[in-house]
Design a protein around this motif. Sequence first.
Motif, PDB file in Angstrom:
ATOM      1  N   ARG A  32       0.814  -1.216   0.000  1.00  0.00           N
ATOM      2  CA  ARG A  32       0.000   0.000   0.000  1.00  0.00           C
ATOM      3  C   ARG A  32       0.850   1.269   0.000  1.00  0.00           C
ATOM      4  N   ALA A  33       2.028   1.218   0.606  1.00  0.00           N
ATOM      5  CA  ALA A  33       2.930   2.376   0.617  1.00  0.00           C
ATOM      6  C   ALA A  33       4.360   1.871   0.661  1.00  0.00           C
ATOM      7  N   SER A  34       5.215   2.491  -0.168  1.00  0.00           N
ATOM      8  CA  SER A  34       6.616   2.074  -0.244  1.00  0.00           C
ATOM      9  C   SER A  34       7.476   3.311  -0.484  1.00  0.00           C
ATOM     10  N   THR A 303       6.379  14.180   1.531  1.00  0.00           N
ATOM     11  CA  THR A 303       5.921  15.338   0.756  1.00  0.00           C
ATOM     12  C   THR A 303       5.350  14.965  -0.604  1.00  0.00           C
ATOM     13  N   HIS A 304       5.676  13.779  -1.113  1.00  0.00           N
ATOM     14  CA  HIS A 304       5.201  13.397  -2.447  1.00  0.00           C
ATOM     15  C   HIS A 304       4.777  11.932  -2.443  1.00  0.00           C
ATOM     16  N   ARG A 305       3.611  11.683  -3.035  1.00  0.00           N
ATOM     17  CA  ARG A 305       3.066  10.333  -3.183  1.00  0.00           C
ATOM     18  C   ARG A 305       2.885  10.090  -4.683  1.00  0.00           C
ATOM     19  N   PHE A 308       3.811   4.240  -9.948  1.00  0.00           N
ATOM     20  CA  PHE A 308       4.975   3.462 -10.396  1.00  0.00           C
ATOM     21  C   PHE A 308       5.846   4.292 -11.334  1.00  0.00           C
ATOM     22  N   ASP A 309       5.207   4.928 -12.323  1.00  0.00           N
ATOM     23  CA  ASP A 309       5.987   5.677 -13.302  1.00  0.00           C
ATOM     24  C   ASP A 309       6.693   6.862 -12.658  1.00  0.00           C
ATOM     25  N   GLY A 310       6.035   7.516 -11.713  1.00  0.00           N
ATOM     26  CA  GLY A 310       6.671   8.630 -11.013  1.00  0.00           C
ATOM     27  C   GLY A 310       7.884   8.178 -10.215  1.00  0.00           C
ATOM     28  N   ILE A 311       7.755   7.043  -9.556  1.00  0.00           N
ATOM     29  CA  ILE A 311       8.884   6.494  -8.794  1.00  0.00           C
ATOM     30  C   ILE A 311      10.023   6.134  -9.744  1.00  0.00           C
ATOM     31  N   MET A 324      10.882  15.751   0.364  1.00  0.00           N
ATOM     32  CA  MET A 324      11.513  15.105   1.512  1.00  0.00           C
ATOM     33  C   MET A 324      11.411  13.603   1.254  1.00  0.00           C
ATOM     34  N   LYS A 325      10.611  12.916   2.044  1.00  0.00           N
ATOM     35  CA  LYS A 325      10.392  11.491   1.759  1.00  0.00           C
ATOM     36  C   LYS A 325       9.368  11.354   0.637  1.00  0.00           C
ATOM     37  N   VAL A 326       9.714  10.514  -0.338  1.00  0.00           N
ATOM     38  CA  VAL A 326       8.832  10.230  -1.476  1.00  0.00           C
ATOM     39  C   VAL A 326       8.356   8.791  -1.349  1.00  0.00           C
ATOM     40  N   GLN A 327       7.049   8.589  -1.446  1.00  0.00           N
ATOM     41  CA  GLN A 327       6.492   7.242  -1.357  1.00  0.00           C
ATOM     42  C   GLN A 327       5.669   6.911  -2.585  1.00  0.00           C
TER      43      GLN A 327
END
Length: 330
Positions: A32-34, A303-305, A308-311, A324-327
Amino acid sequence: MKALNFPEKDKVAVGSMPDPVVGPGEVVIAVRASGICHTDIEVMRGNYGASAFPIVPGHEYAGEIIEIGPEVTRLKVGDRVVVDPNLECGKCRACRRGWAHLCENLGAYGVTVNGGFAEQSVVRADAVHQIADMSFTMAALAEPMGCVLNGLSPLEGRLIERAAIFGTGPMGLLMGLALKSRGTPEVIMVDFDDDRLRMAKRNGLEAMKAGSGALKELRRGCDLAVDAAGVPAVAASLIDCIANGGAALYFGVCPADARIEISPFEVFRRQLSLFGTHSLNHNIPDALAVIEAIGPSIEDVVTHRLSFDGIADVMAGQKVKGSMKVQMVL
């Protein structure tokens, strides 16, 4: 299932791969979140782990159990869980001393075996911890918070009334929040980035601009000084910030070939303690407790969720402004 993977060194791809097959003592999690960690980038570059491509990265993840393997008794389908990624050998000298994170053959989900940047992940049942009704976004911060708590573990029993943390990225901010939640009255975050300093202040921490004259106030005035930036010049400055009897923590990841100059006489005469720490050491339950104590405001760190393509774009080097942290959130 859909997954992001590193098919070979310096390559990232998003596509389909077979659903994982559960084995004895394992569970399958619907992710659900990574969260992205710089370690993921180093895995892609072949600088960390076994370079056993292809590999699905991601070692900061939480989700819901959708399948239970044979011999699993304490978990059930529907349980909301977070993953402890480290996989130690259990036989080397470090493991025999209870230092799984220093295992001579250390592996991890997302580093040496497939991890959390996929719709599903198969993991050992003893590597998951239930999160009750905690949000998946918060729970996915348990691995980095576990690293923070392991970083602070050599300081147990010390009186820390004033701490300075150099670097207000995700790890530095989590360390500041952990110290504050554990009773340190004055936690000063130091950074060049005004937005990050404002975020620190919103979360009850003090802020000081790097490179400013205000830093003179820190000279020999802190019980603890932390490099959370991974910058050699910052690491070299820590000793000048700590008071007699104080401690310096090398928590940021400096380049492997970096060197700094330290006076052993000063360490002796001022009775200073210098520490370095690596990873987490099966302390996810403690990390979850600290996250719960801090409360939902800790989600400010994320700060950003992204999809798949965004990651994949971030992994490929596309910077996310103000992040900051991107999930990845599914």
